[in-house]
Design an enzyme around this catalytic site. Structure first.
Site, mmCIF file in Angstrom:
data_model
loop_
_atom_site.group_PDB
_atom_site.id
_atom_site.type_symbol
_atom_site.label_atom_id
_atom_site.label_comp_id
_atom_site.label_asym_id
_atom_site.label_seq_id
_atom_site.Cartn_x
_atom_site.Cartn_y
_atom_site.Cartn_z
ATOM 1 N N SER A 8 0.832 -1.197 0.000
ATOM 2 C CA SER A 8 0.000 0.000 0.000
ATOM 3 C C SER A 8 0.872 1.254 0.000
ATOM 4 O O SER A 8 1.661 1.442 -0.911
ATOM 5 C CB SER A 8 -0.965 -0.038 1.196
ATOM 6 O OG SER A 8 -2.027 0.862 1.040
ATOM 7 N N HIS A 45 -7.072 -6.683 1.022
ATOM 8 C CA HIS A 45 -6.017 -5.691 0.776
ATOM 9 C C HIS A 45 -4.697 -6.090 1.442
ATOM 10 O O HIS A 45 -3.637 -5.900 0.867
ATOM 11 C CB HIS A 45 -6.499 -4.337 1.300
ATOM 12 C CG HIS A 45 -5.528 -3.219 1.092
ATOM 13 N ND1 HIS A 45 -4.934 -2.951 -0.122
ATOM 14 C CD2 HIS A 45 -5.040 -2.289 1.955
ATOM 15 C CE1 HIS A 45 -4.131 -1.907 -0.003
ATOM 16 N NE2 HIS A 45 -4.178 -1.494 1.235
ATOM 17 N N ASP A 95 -0.415 -4.740 -3.719
ATOM 18 C CA ASP A 95 -1.799 -4.261 -3.768
ATOM 19 C C ASP A 95 -1.953 -2.743 -3.685
ATOM 20 O O ASP A 95 -2.721 -2.225 -2.869
ATOM 21 C CB ASP A 95 -2.641 -4.923 -2.674
ATOM 22 C CG ASP A 95 -4.103 -5.044 -3.125
ATOM 23 O OD1 ASP A 95 -4.322 -5.510 -4.251
ATOM 24 O OD2 ASP A 95 -5.005 -4.663 -2.373
#
Length: 421
Positions: free
Chosen positions: A210, A386, A236
């Site tokens: 992230s 996620h 991701d």
């Protein structure tokens, strides 16, 4: 049907093989509501609902990745499940996954004290240097670190707490600009080299999740690690979907709990809400995200500087003293800075490139073109959220170790020259 006919069919049915267990998603409702543990007695995951609860990305359409012929799609796992009356939600100490907990102070920046979890590499093994996402900590890579070591015992892991997160403290824990964060990671590595007396930096594979993906990409693009950087992997996050998701971040921050009665309740919320779908990983990563405000010494360390105590008394009086260590709301001015230009930098920086996603629907135009041109490897992990490195640490570890092997220069054997043949 006659008695003779019934006896005939009973005899035939008795010889048929036993019916396989139903797929995980088809378990009876009463069984799905029970708590699940893995074979070691540690909770693993809850169900297979693909709702994403961080308000950022939705992986419900990850099956669409099958349309990409150059995409590697990992097969879904179907572990044997054992139901029991209650999950073990007790925190797992960091030393179950790392050898050392380092406190690093760069000589060039003595006001910064970086916390990192470390397992040394041996021989010619690489050092996987990880950077977590916003609001998380270096312990989000704990389960992944153990899986990497199972596959490649010579590999080392350096998992870093960003400023304003975990155990790291700096003179300005509210400066979350991208250049500051990537400089912090570089200075932490130099401090580790000095403190651990490395002759030089080991061969490095950067891994970022992230926000961390944006940080390690920025560091790779700046070229500060020189030829010690073999490759980098982003988990991701892509520019297009990240920018779109920023509009919903405020709603997410307002919807999540402001506090918990205990660490165990905080762990349970992360797993029950499917923010983290692997109970074993949540038990080691979640405790670093929370702080006990019921006393100034809470968990034995200093009060977090990025989370003000405004309203803390009310939370404590309501019996929920465990609050978020990092106040994500104060990072809002930096959100666009983190992700603007990410796709371009990812494609242009030197070194091997790997992008691991929960669905190819996250790809933006620039990355789709880059993939078609073969500029990077794309791996899609289905049935994860996620926090894919926490949800599926084994699969992620396999991908990262194979990624390292493809970029390992020490294994490069040049053909003999004519006069040497």
């Amino acid at each position: 049907m006659s008695a003779l006919g019934r006896d005939f069919f009973k005899a035939k049915l008795a010889k048929l093989p036993a019916m396989p267990p139903p797929p995980l998603g088809a378990l009876p409702e009463e069984l799905e509501e029970l708590d699940i543990e893995d074979e070691d007695g540690l909770p693993d995951s809850y169900g297979d609902n693909d709702e994403y609860h961080e308000g950022v990305l939705d992986d419900s359409s990850s099956a669409s990745s099958a349309s990409s012929t150059s995409t590697i799609i990992a097969p879904p796992s179907r572990p044997e499940l054992t139901a029991r009356r209650r999950n073990n939600l007790e925190p797992i100490p960091w030393n179950h996954h790392f050898s050392e907990n380092l406190l690093l102070t760069p000589s060039s920046n003595p006001t910064s004290h970086f916390n990192a979890y470390y397992t040394p590499n041996t021989g010619s093994g690489p050092l996987f240097v990880t950077h977590h996402g916003a609001g998380s900590s270096g312990l989000s890579f704990a389960a992944l670190a153990s899986e990497i070591r199972k596959i490649n015992p010579e590999a080392g892991i350096f998992s870093f707490d960003a400023r304003g997160h975990g155990g790291t403290s700096t003179s300005n824990d509210q400066d979350f600009s991208l250049s500051t964060l990537s400089t912090d990671l570089y200075e932490a590595l130099l401090a580790a080299q000095e403190q651990l007396r490395w002759e030089s930096l080991p061969p490095i594979v950067l891994v970022g999740h992230s926000l961390g993906g944006a940080v390690i990409t920025d560091l790779a693009k700046r070229g500060l690690l020189g030829d010690r950087l073999l490759a980098y992997a982003v988990l991701d996050v892509v520019e297009g979907s990240a920018m779109d998701a920023l509009h919903s971040m405020q709603s997410y921050l307002l919807s999540r709990p402001t506090g918990f009665t205990s660490l165990n309740q905080g762990i349970e919320w992360h797993v029950r809400s499917r923010t983290i779908r692997n109970g074993r990983s949540a038990r080691v990563s979640v405790p670093a995200l929370l702080y006990d405000y019921s006393s100034s010494g809470g968990s034995g360390d200093a009060l977090p500087t990025t989370n003000t105590t405004t309203g803390a008394a009310a939370v404590v009086s309501n019996g929920r003293p465990w609050r978020w260590r990092t106040d994500l709301a104060i990072t809002q001015p930096f959100w666009q800075d983190w992700f603007v230009g990410l796709s371009r930098k990812f494609l242009e920086a030197k070194g091997g490139k790997l992008l691991i996603l929960a669905g190819t629907d996250r790809l933006d135009k620039e990355l789709i073109i880059g993939q078609m041109q073969g500029k990077y490897q794309l791996l899609v992990l289905p049935e994860v959220g996620h926090f894919l490195h926490e949800d599926a640490p084994e699969k992620t570890a396999i991908a990262l170790v194979e990624f390292y092997k493809r970029n390992d220069r020490s294994a490069l054997v040049l053909p003999k020259k004519v006069w040497e043949m």
